[in-house]
Design a protein around this motif. Sequence first.
Motif, PDB file in Angstrom:
ATOM      1  N   GLU A 244       0.834  -1.210   0.000  1.00 30.33           N
ATOM      2  CA  GLU A 244       0.000   0.000   0.000  1.00 30.33           C
ATOM      3  C   GLU A 244       0.865   1.255   0.000  1.00 30.33           C
ATOM      4  OE1 GLU A 244      -2.554  -0.239   3.332  1.00 30.33           O
ATOM      5  OE2 GLU A 244      -3.730  -1.931   2.549  1.00 30.33           O
ATOM      6  N   ALA A 247       2.295   2.022  -3.422  1.00 33.58           N
ATOM      7  CA  ALA A 247       1.289   2.617  -4.311  1.00 33.58           C
ATOM      8  C   ALA A 247       1.097   4.103  -4.004  1.00 33.58           C
ATOM      9  CB  ALA A 247      -0.033   1.859  -4.168  1.00 33.58           C
ATOM     10  N   GLN A 248       1.079   4.436  -2.703  1.00 35.65           N
ATOM     11  CA  GLN A 248       0.925   5.841  -2.313  1.00 35.65           C
ATOM     12  C   GLN A 248       2.116   6.682  -2.789  1.00 35.65           C
ATOM     13  OE1 GLN A 248      -0.268   6.578   1.856  1.00 35.65           O
ATOM     14  NE2 GLN A 248      -0.651   4.378   2.012  1.00 35.65           N
ATOM     15  N   VAL A 250       4.266   6.089  -5.223  1.00 32.41           N
ATOM     16  CA  VAL A 250       4.282   6.216  -6.684  1.00 32.41           C
ATOM     17  C   VAL A 250       3.253   7.240  -7.131  1.00 32.41           C
ATOM     18  CG1 VAL A 250       3.791   5.014  -8.853  1.00 32.41           C
ATOM     19  CG2 VAL A 250       5.176   3.902  -7.089  1.00 32.41           C
ATOM     20  N   ASN A 251       2.083   7.229  -6.519  1.00 37.03           N
ATOM     21  CA  ASN A 251       1.037   8.183  -6.876  1.00 37.03           C
ATOM     22  C   ASN A 251       1.470   9.621  -6.596  1.00 37.03           C
ATOM     23  OD1 ASN A 251      -1.764   8.989  -7.577  1.00 37.03           O
ATOM     24  ND2 ASN A 251      -1.857   9.508  -5.399  1.00 37.03           N
ATOM     25  N   LEU A 252       2.110   9.853  -5.424  1.00 34.05           N
ATOM     26  CA  LEU A 252       2.571  11.194  -5.067  1.00 34.05           C
ATOM     27  C   LEU A 252       3.708  11.654  -5.982  1.00 34.05           C
ATOM     28  CD1 LEU A 252       2.508  10.933  -1.167  1.00 34.05           C
ATOM     29  CD2 LEU A 252       1.008  12.322  -2.604  1.00 34.05           C
ATOM     30  N   ALA A 254       4.031  10.917  -9.000  1.00 35.90           N
ATOM     31  CA  ALA A 254       3.454  11.221 -10.309  1.00 35.90           C
ATOM     32  C   ALA A 254       2.581  12.478 -10.286  1.00 35.90           C
ATOM     33  CB  ALA A 254       2.651  10.030 -10.799  1.00 35.90           C
ATOM     34  N   THR A 255       1.821  12.661  -9.197  1.00 34.16           N
ATOM     35  CA  THR A 255       0.868  13.767  -9.183  1.00 34.16           C
ATOM     36  C   THR A 255       1.386  15.046  -8.549  1.00 34.16           C
ATOM     37  OG1 THR A 255      -0.056  12.934  -7.083  1.00 34.16           O
ATOM     38  CG2 THR A 255      -1.085  12.168  -9.154  1.00 34.16           C
TER      39      THR A 255
END
Length: 260
Positions: A244, A247-248, A250-252, A254-255
């Motif tokens: 988890e 995933a967090q 990688v998301n941060l 990217a965004t």
Amino acid sequence: MKILTTVKKVVDVELNIHVENGAIVEDGLQYVINAWDENAVEATVQLKENNGAQTTLVSIGGPDNTDIIRRCYAMGIEDAIHIDDPALEKADSYVYANVLQKVYEQGEYDLIITGKQAQDTDNGQTGIILAECLKIPCVSNVVAMEVMDDQHIKVSRLGDAGTEIIELELPALVTVTDSINEPRLPAMRGIMMAKKKKINVMDLAGLGTSFEEVGGADLKSEIAEYMTSETRQAGQKFEGDAKEITAQVVNLLATEAKVL
């Protein structure tokens, strides 16, 4: 062998330094020997102890330079020259090098030892410019020195591809790093004796020169203003399941960071 060692007085960077209106707030500041210059002093004293060298220190600055000069006396330096002239308050590396050239020419020294840079500006230019003015060999980033004979020394320096070993014919100039030695703590007896030693104080006129002659009328560089560095934002801490968290992150990336 006659050695000339340069020492600069700098703000103690361990303290909190405040900036207002583009200038450093002087209230509460403390000054110390530039760290790399202290290594230069130690290297000089070791050459005196091991090879019978004659040692002279030169420091440029106001009356409060006396304290750091006496500390160098306590470490083992024999003689000192203090260049105290208000005209040099805003001098740059080129001007300092020209002033030191005048000092060198009066003493006929075999070796000049300087710190590789000053911890207040981190320029690392004065020693190298001085060598160029004097047309003598120069080696920077020196981590070891060995006297071969009256006319030659061998030095080790940190190069881009590893340690380089260079033989130098004197007169020459070396700039030393903090890897060359561990500066000694002066003994109480040395401190007490240093208080009684004479310091040769002179201004530019005493050196037989003027601010204009050493390049003061055409400064090569000038500090426009000081700025406080931006405070780094606190990082984020993730706890929990590794899948988890990955995933967090990688998301941060990217965004928010936009590095993916």
